[in-house]
Structures are given as C-alpha cells and as structure tokens.
Scaffold this active site. Structure first.
Site, PDB file in Angstrom:
ATOM      1  N   GLU A 104       0.815  -1.202   0.000  1.00  0.00           N
ATOM      2  CA  GLU A 104       0.000   0.000   0.000  1.00  0.00           C
ATOM      3  C   GLU A 104       0.859   1.267   0.000  1.00  0.00           C
ATOM      4  OE1 GLU A 104      -2.623   0.134   3.367  1.00  0.00           O
ATOM      5  OE2 GLU A 104      -3.725   1.822   2.545  1.00  0.00           O
ATOM      6  N   ASP A 181      -3.367  -3.103   8.315  1.00  0.00           N
ATOM      7  CA  ASP A 181      -4.733  -2.823   7.870  1.00  0.00           C
ATOM      8  C   ASP A 181      -5.512  -2.293   9.075  1.00  0.00           C
ATOM      9  OD1 ASP A 181      -6.898  -2.794   6.037  1.00  0.00           O
ATOM     10  OD2 ASP A 181      -7.686  -4.577   7.005  1.00  0.00           O
ATOM     11  N   ASP A 323      -5.579  -5.476   0.648  1.00  0.00           N
ATOM     12  CA  ASP A 323      -6.499  -5.821   1.743  1.00  0.00           C
ATOM     13  C   ASP A 323      -6.987  -7.260   1.620  1.00  0.00           C
ATOM     14  OD1 ASP A 323      -6.737  -3.201   2.905  1.00  0.00           O
ATOM     15  OD2 ASP A 323      -8.136  -2.640   1.316  1.00  0.00           O
TER      16      ASP A 323
HETATM   17  C1  2IP Z   1      -8.726   0.174   5.136  1.00  0.00           C
HETATM   18  C2  2IP Z   1      -9.287  -0.363   6.428  1.00  0.00           C
HETATM   19  C3  2IP Z   1     -10.646   0.201   6.608  1.00  0.00           C
HETATM   20  C4  2IP Z   1     -11.579  -0.345   5.538  1.00  0.00           C
HETATM   21  C5  2IP Z   1     -11.001  -0.004   4.171  1.00  0.00           C
HETATM   22  C6  2IP Z   1      -9.537  -0.441   4.024  1.00  0.00           C
HETATM   23  O1  2IP Z   1      -7.362  -0.105   5.038  1.00  0.00           O
HETATM   24  O2  2IP Z   1      -9.326  -1.758   6.464  1.00  0.00           O
HETATM   25  O3  2IP Z   1     -11.068  -0.131   7.882  1.00  0.00           O
HETATM   26  O4  2IP Z   1     -12.834   0.259   5.704  1.00  0.00           O
HETATM   27  O5  2IP Z   1     -11.762  -0.651   3.199  1.00  0.00           O
HETATM   28  O6  2IP Z   1      -9.041  -0.056   2.788  1.00  0.00           O
HETATM   29  P1  2IP Z   1     -13.973  -0.365   6.687  1.00  0.00           P
HETATM   30  O7  2IP Z   1     -13.435  -0.382   8.067  1.00  0.00           O
HETATM   31  O8  2IP Z   1     -15.134   0.561   6.502  1.00  0.00           O
HETATM   32  O9  2IP Z   1     -14.200  -1.732   6.168  1.00  0.00           O
HETATM   33  P2  2IP Z   1      -6.203   0.831   5.754  1.00  0.00           P
HETATM   34  O10 2IP Z   1      -6.546   0.967   7.171  1.00  0.00           O
HETATM   35  O11 2IP Z   1      -4.970   0.008   5.508  1.00  0.00           O
HETATM   36  O12 2IP Z   1      -6.231   2.120   4.986  1.00  0.00           O
HETATM   37 CA    CA Z   2      -5.800  -1.817   4.232  1.00  0.00          CA
END
Ligand code: 2IP
Ligand code: CA
Length: 401
Positions: A104, A181, A323
């Site tokens: 990322e 994540d 992810d």
């Molecule tokens: C994010 C993280 C967020 C998720 C989003 C990811 O990755 O997992 O929580 O959104 O989709 O891209 P949600 O929590 O609404 O599912 P990162 O934290 O690495 O940016």
């Molecule tokens: Ca992520």
C-alpha cells in the site's frame, strides 16, 4: 544480539531455532512470510507499547505546521517501515521476488525539513537508526528502538509449518502487503473492546498485518498470512500477544493452519459501518438482527475465516488488492472464496450457477491513477460455504441490486 520485541518472546512459540531441512520452495516461502509477519507484528506492537513511539503515534495535530507534519509522518512511517522490513527480509531470501513485492505504501518519505528520504532497511542496525533519525527529526530514542526491531532476528518454531512440503516456483508468484490494515484503529483503537458474538466492532484487535501471494499469470491468490499483533493483552504485564494464520491453495493442494469452520445454526453477516442502507435492508430477510459491524476490511474477512460470520458483504470499491489477497488465499484453502460482487451479481442474474467470478490480483483497473488502480471496484463477498454466497446473491438480486 538485538533485544527481544515485546510480546514475542513470552508467547513461547516464536523464538526457538528450528532446523530448516530441505523444504520445497513454496513451503520455504511460506515460512519466510510468516517470519516477516511476526517481525512486522512486533514492530506494530512496539509502536503502541513504547512510550517514546506511542506518543508520536497518538499526538494531536497541534502546534506549528512543522510539528503537524511530523506527527502525520510518523503514522505513515510505521506503515512504510513495516512494509520495507517485509520486502527486505523476504526479498533477501527469494531474489526471484525482487520487484514483485508490492504494498500500500510508497517508501519515499518527506521529513519536516522537506528532505525526501527513501525509507529502507540498511546493512546494519546502526545505519538504519541513522536513516530513521533523519526521518524522525533527530528523535534518536525513537529511531534506535525502531532500528533494533527492524534488525531483530525472528526464528519460528512452528512444527506444522516445518513439516510442509509444497512445490511452486517463487518466480511464478508475486506478493501484496498491507503492513497495517485498519490504520485508524491501530492509532486510536482501544484495547478491550467487548466483542459481540465474537466480533469486535472496533478497537486494536482489528489492526492486522496481511501478506498475500498470487500467481503472476492467472492472478489467483495462492498463499496468505494474517497476523494479529493485538490478539490479546497479558493482564499482568499489559503487553500484547499476537497470533497468526496461514493458508495455501495451489493447483489442487489446500492447506491451512485453521480448520474449515462448521455451518452455524444462526446466520450472521459482517459489514462495514459505512455499508449502504439499501444493502443492509436487502440482507435483513436473511439475517434479521444478526447484522454485525466491524472496522477493518482484513478483520471482517478474518471473521469469516474463523466462522464468526457466514459472509462479509461489501458493495463499494473501498478495499484494495493488498487488503484482500491474503484473506482470499486462506478462504480458498478452506474451500471458500471471495467474489467480485458486481460481476458475481451480473452472472447470477444471467442464470449462471457454476463458478462465479472471484477477485484476481495481477491486473490494475484501466484509466485510473494511484491506489485506485488496485481497488476491488465491484465490491466483494467473502465466504467459506458456497451456500452462504448463493443466499447473499439471491437476496441482493431479489432486492433489485
Ligand atoms: C482500510 C481499512 C478500513 C476499511 C477499508 C480499508 O485499510 O481496512 O477499515 O474500511 O476498506 O481499505 P472499513 O473499516 O469501513 O471496512 P487501511 O486501514 O490500511 O487504509
Ligand atoms: Ca488496508
């Protein structure tokens, strides 16, 4: 020898040397990824546990601009550094993978003086500390703590992993890394958030290290490691203890550190708290009040892997290849999968009842820039049992979605 990472030694499964006999390349790759995820998890824990680092992580963005920027940068630095450690450690063992380990974050980093620095693992701990000190505005204490963790040797003692023999050449695969994540929960998340039917709606538990491997030509996920650095807190020392899971699904071979979850009597689905009301409504006839909400895309996928939810449904393109790749490989190893929701719904509506289009990992979205190139634009459904996928698709199709 470097000092031990907090939370790693005391679990008793992390540090004893394990003679590595002639392992076939894939098993050796899996061991290497698990080892890298352990080191990554150790660094993630360290940033939350060491006061000098934690203060940087949670500091409010106040004060002069320079200070604001520095604080913002440190949050990114934790991510970038973890990604670089994984790239470095795995790339050193498998030179065939160099240039095929992506994640990322970009490792080009601008410090508060406006200097652009390339964050990387240097030849010695001292050199890494020197580089990090430049990134961290000469915060020597923080730089040294991090450099020690980066150069820490993590040796696994995992008999199940040691016994594995698999054959897939590293030159035919590539790697997606999500260093942390659920970054928001990593920075702000609380310990001890009470789970609802085993699922934590928020909190540190949802911060995960995700490392996924896919086939370069087919784009199929073949191997995944999910590391939970904040699985539990030792009540006496308040130090974090982690755990990890892995799975392999390659050319008819399926292996996993977990068992396939059994069908649960009460159906349950896990969703993002930002899932659209239309989709939530469409799923109600199937799940009633058993709609669960949780932070972290990887964490929601893990909930399905562990059998805490039948499915994770996401209608938006808010997740990325990094992810989903690792959890997807584990789901496949358990006999499940992860479909592209838009494409699967279209196929379902057209009467297709055989294989439905799964997410792939090798091709960017055309005509867009930056991270969006690697978005799972059609949304997704993660499942272990095929019948759960079919129920979701038929509900959503009936609702006209
Ligand atoms: C994010 C993280 C967020 C998720 C989003 C990811 O990755 O997992 O929580 O959104 O989709 O891209 P949600 O929590 O609404 O599912 P990162 O934290 O690495 O940016
Ligand atoms: Ca992520």
């Amino acid at each position: 020898m470097s000092p031990a990472l907090p939370g790693r030694l005391r679990t008793g499964i992390r540090v004893l040397a394990d003679p590595a006999p002639c392992l076939a390349p894939m098993a050796a790759l899996l061991r290497s990824l698990v080892g890298a995820s352990e080191k990554a998890a150790g660094i993630a824990q360290l940033c939350r546990q060491e006061e000098a680092l934690f203060q940087l992580l949670v500091a409010e963005k106040t004060g002069p601009d320079r200070n604001k920027k520095f604080v913002q940068d440190f949050k990114t630095l934790a991510d970038v550094l973890i990604q670089e450690v994984i790239k470095h450690d795995v790339g050193k063992e498998f030179p065939e993978l160099c240039g095929h380990i992506c994640g990322e974050e970009s490792n080009h980093f601008q410090n508060s003086l406006g200097e652009t620095l390339v964050v990387q693992v240097c030849a010695t701990q001292q050199d890494t500390a020197g580089l990090l000190a430049r990134v961290l505005d000469q915060n020597q204490a923080a730089a040294e703590l991090l450099a020690a963790a980066v150069h820490q040797e993590v040796l696994l003692q995992d008999p199940a992993l040691a016994r594995l023999a698999l054959a897939v050449p590293p030159e035919s695969v590539a790697v997606w890394i999500d260093p942390i994540d659920s970054t928001n929960q990593y920075i702000r998340g609380q310990a001890g958030v009470a789970p609802v039917d085993g699922i934590c709606p928020s909190g540190l538990r949802s911060a995960l290290v995700l490392i996924g491997v896919y086939d370069r030509s087919s784009g199929e996920p073949v191997l995944g490691v999910i590391n939970e650095p904040f699985f539990q807190e030792d009540p006496t020392t308040h130090r974090w203890q982690g755990r990890y899971h892995w799975g392999v699904a390659y050319q008819g071979t399926s292996l996993c550190s977990l068992s396939r979850p059994l069908l649960q009597p009460a159906a349950c689905v896990v969703l993002s708290s930002s899932e659209t009301p239309v989709v939530q409504q469409a799923l109600r006839p199937l799940y009633g009040e058993r709609l669960r909400f949780a932070s972290g895309a990887g964490y929601k996928m893990l909930c399905v892997i562990l059998g805490l939810a039948d499915a994770y449904v996401l209608s938006e393109g808010s997740t990325f290849k990094w992810d989903s790749c690792a959890p997807h490989a584990i789901l496949r190893a358990l006999g499940g999968g992860m479909v592209d929701l838009a494409a699967a719904l279209q196929a379902w509506r057209a009467g297709q009842r055989g294989a439905l289009p799964e997410l792939t990992y090798h091709q960017p979205v055309e005509g867009v820039m930056g991270a969006e190139r690697w978005a799972n634009r059609g949304g997704l459904v993660a499942f272990v049992h095929r019948q759960h996928l079919e129920e979701v698709l038929s509900m959503l199709a009936d609702a006209g979605l």
